[in-house]
Design an enzyme around this catalytic site. Structure first.
Site, PDB file in Angstrom:
ATOM      1  N   TYR A  12      47.008  36.156  46.843  1.00  0.00           N
ATOM      2  CA  TYR A  12      47.278  36.664  48.191  1.00  0.00           C
ATOM      3  C   TYR A  12      48.716  37.144  48.305  1.00  0.00           C
ATOM      4  O   TYR A  12      49.670  36.402  48.022  1.00  0.00           O
ATOM      5  CB  TYR A  12      47.015  35.545  49.180  1.00  0.00           C
ATOM      6  CG  TYR A  12      46.849  35.971  50.622  1.00  0.00           C
ATOM      7  CD1 TYR A  12      45.639  36.458  51.081  1.00  0.00           C
ATOM      8  CD2 TYR A  12      47.891  35.846  51.534  1.00  0.00           C
ATOM      9  CE1 TYR A  12      45.464  36.819  52.410  1.00  0.00           C
ATOM     10  CE2 TYR A  12      47.734  36.203  52.859  1.00  0.00           C
ATOM     11  CZ  TYR A  12      46.513  36.688  53.294  1.00  0.00           C
ATOM     12  OH  TYR A  12      46.354  37.047  54.605  1.00  0.00           O
TER      13      TYR A  12
ATOM     14  N   SER B 210      43.888  31.824  42.884  1.00  0.00           N
ATOM     15  CA  SER B 210      43.818  31.783  44.342  1.00  0.00           C
ATOM     16  C   SER B 210      42.921  32.908  44.874  1.00  0.00           C
ATOM     17  O   SER B 210      41.723  32.916  44.604  1.00  0.00           O
ATOM     18  CB  SER B 210      45.233  31.840  44.928  1.00  0.00           C
ATOM     19  OG  SER B 210      45.229  31.595  46.315  1.00  0.00           O
ATOM     20  N   GLN B 211      43.470  33.877  45.616  1.00  0.00           N
ATOM     21  CA  GLN B 211      42.660  35.005  46.056  1.00  0.00           C
ATOM     22  C   GLN B 211      41.978  35.666  44.859  1.00  0.00           C
ATOM     23  O   GLN B 211      40.799  36.047  44.919  1.00  0.00           O
ATOM     24  CB  GLN B 211      43.531  36.021  46.783  1.00  0.00           C
ATOM     25  CG  GLN B 211      42.809  37.306  47.180  1.00  0.00           C
ATOM     26  CD  GLN B 211      43.741  38.279  47.872  1.00  0.00           C
ATOM     27  OE1 GLN B 211      43.692  38.438  49.089  1.00  0.00           O
ATOM     28  NE2 GLN B 211      44.601  38.943  47.110  1.00  0.00           N
TER      29      GLN B 211
ATOM     30  N   ASP C 183      46.312  20.482  46.469  1.00  0.00           N
ATOM     31  CA  ASP C 183      46.447  21.866  46.905  1.00  0.00           C
ATOM     32  C   ASP C 183      46.230  21.951  48.412  1.00  0.00           C
ATOM     33  O   ASP C 183      45.127  21.744  48.904  1.00  0.00           O
ATOM     34  CB  ASP C 183      45.409  22.712  46.154  1.00  0.00           C
ATOM     35  CG  ASP C 183      45.609  24.205  46.342  1.00  0.00           C
ATOM     36  OD1 ASP C 183      46.302  24.606  47.290  1.00  0.00           O
ATOM     37  OD2 ASP C 183      45.047  24.967  45.534  1.00  0.00           O
TER      38      ASP C 183
ATOM     39  N   HIS D 258      49.183  24.056  44.721  1.00  0.00           N
ATOM     40  CA  HIS D 258      48.502  25.347  44.582  1.00  0.00           C
ATOM     41  C   HIS D 258      48.889  26.083  43.304  1.00  0.00           C
ATOM     42  O   HIS D 258      48.208  27.028  42.909  1.00  0.00           O
ATOM     43  CB  HIS D 258      48.784  26.215  45.801  1.00  0.00           C
ATOM     44  CG  HIS D 258      47.908  27.421  45.889  1.00  0.00           C
ATOM     45  ND1 HIS D 258      46.533  27.351  45.851  1.00  0.00           N
ATOM     46  CD2 HIS D 258      48.220  28.763  45.982  1.00  0.00           C
ATOM     47  CE1 HIS D 258      46.013  28.568  45.932  1.00  0.00           C
ATOM     48  NE2 HIS D 258      47.011  29.442  46.010  1.00  0.00           N
TER      49      HIS D 258
END
Length: 325
Positions: free
Chosen positions: A92, A186-187, A272, A301
């Site tokens: 992101y 992540s994203q 996270d 994260h």
């Protein structure tokens, strides 16, 4: 950072029952068909990076609505024969960055496609792909952009880009189409799951602390953005809760996960606060193909960081070797 979600034992036992739209498959079949019918062909332009061991191309692939999506292709210099390939989607806020920055996979002997992220590129690495859709009234960010109609969702456009990019990688003459793996952090992890569900024939998928999984739970419990964008939006639009979560279910990677059947390597971090581990485990447990798992109990994260990248290198090497046997 303390544990703020379920324990590891609870996450391992978790079997979430997520709401799946009745027309989910028809929705994505139509979306991808419209993207193909928009036309266009991938373009690859050589780039002089000054590196002697990696050959780089500036990539443009027709994505959602045929719109150009930028990226990079890195190849080992002088490589002979079709290569195993890693297609990477970004976290992101990140764009594709500069052409010399991400050369690990090419140095390991693989083709490496990096997809730019439309409308993003303000965090860590710049981007070159605009998001052309207009919208208003959303919380700054992307999760609530078009959030009241699944056809208007930002992530409908981005998932389509990812599927088209993975397809373009499989069609490139330097790539062995039977040895293409998708990955991302992540994203990018959520995008890799979406691509694995929407693109048949992939060899593997490596979702790293994936975002966009069990989105409703993420909005309820995440202590840090981006899931907090949804909570902020719904704190103002209290009458739109069901409408928003129904729309977002079309781009929930955990909802799509049963449709992905390629071998997978998940990574999940138990501390996270951005992508709570229970949301990542929702995708892992629902995943439709063979699956391997690395859990980082004391990481946030960042996940396993460089250690996990080493795990990925070993996993890809074994996967591609087995496919050649």
């Amino acid at each position: 950072m303390p544990l703020t979600d379920l324990t590891l034992a609870e996450c391992l036992a978790l079997r979430p029952d997520l709401d799946e739209p009745a027309d989910l498959d028809a929705f994505w079949d139509l979306t991808l068909r419209e993207a193909r019918e928009a036309g266009g062909t991938p373009r690859f332009t050589p780039v002089d990076t000054g590196l002697s061991l990696v050959t780089t191309y500036d990539v443009s692939v027709p994505g959602f609505a045929g719109e150009d999506v930028r990226g990079w292709l890195h190849l080992p210099a002088g490589a002979d024969g079709p290569l195993g390939c890693v297609v990477e989607f970004l976290g992101y806020g990140r764009g594709r960055g500069l052409p010399h920055e991400q050369t690990l996979w090419a140095n390991a002997g693989y083709a490496h496609f990096i997809m730019d992220t439309r409308g993003q590129g303000w965090s860590t690495a710049g981007g070159d792909t605009p998001d052309t859709a207009t919208s208003s009234g959303e919380v700054p960010g992307f999760l609530t952009r078009g959030a009241e109609n699944p056809r208007d969702l930002y992530y409908r456009r981005l998932f389509t880009d990812a599927a088209r990019f993975a397809g373009a990688a499989r069609e490139h003459p330097a790539v062995d189409p039977d040895r293409v793996v998708v990955t991302g952090h992540s994203q990018g992890g959520g995008l890799s799951l979406a691509a694995a569900a929407l693109v048949p024939g992939l060899a593997g998928v490596m979702p790293d602390v994936p975002f966009l999984c069990d989105i409703r739970r993420g909005a309820l419990i995440a202590g840090a953005p981006p899931y907090t964008e949804i909570a902020e939006y719904l704190s103002l639009h209290r009458d739109r809760v069901d409408t928003v979560f129904t729309a977002l279910s079309y781009v929930d990677a955990a909802v799509l996960a049963p449709r992905a059947t390629a071998p997978s390597l998940f990574s999940i971090a138990m501390m996270d606060a951005v992508c709570p581990p229970s949301t990542c485990f929702a995708a892992y447990h629902r995943y439709g193909g063979p699956k391997d798992l690395r859990v980082y109990e004391f990481n946030g994260h960042e996940g396993g960081g460089g250690h996990h990248r080493r795990e990925q290198l070993a996993w890809v090497r074994e996967l591609f070797s087995a496919s050649r046997a």
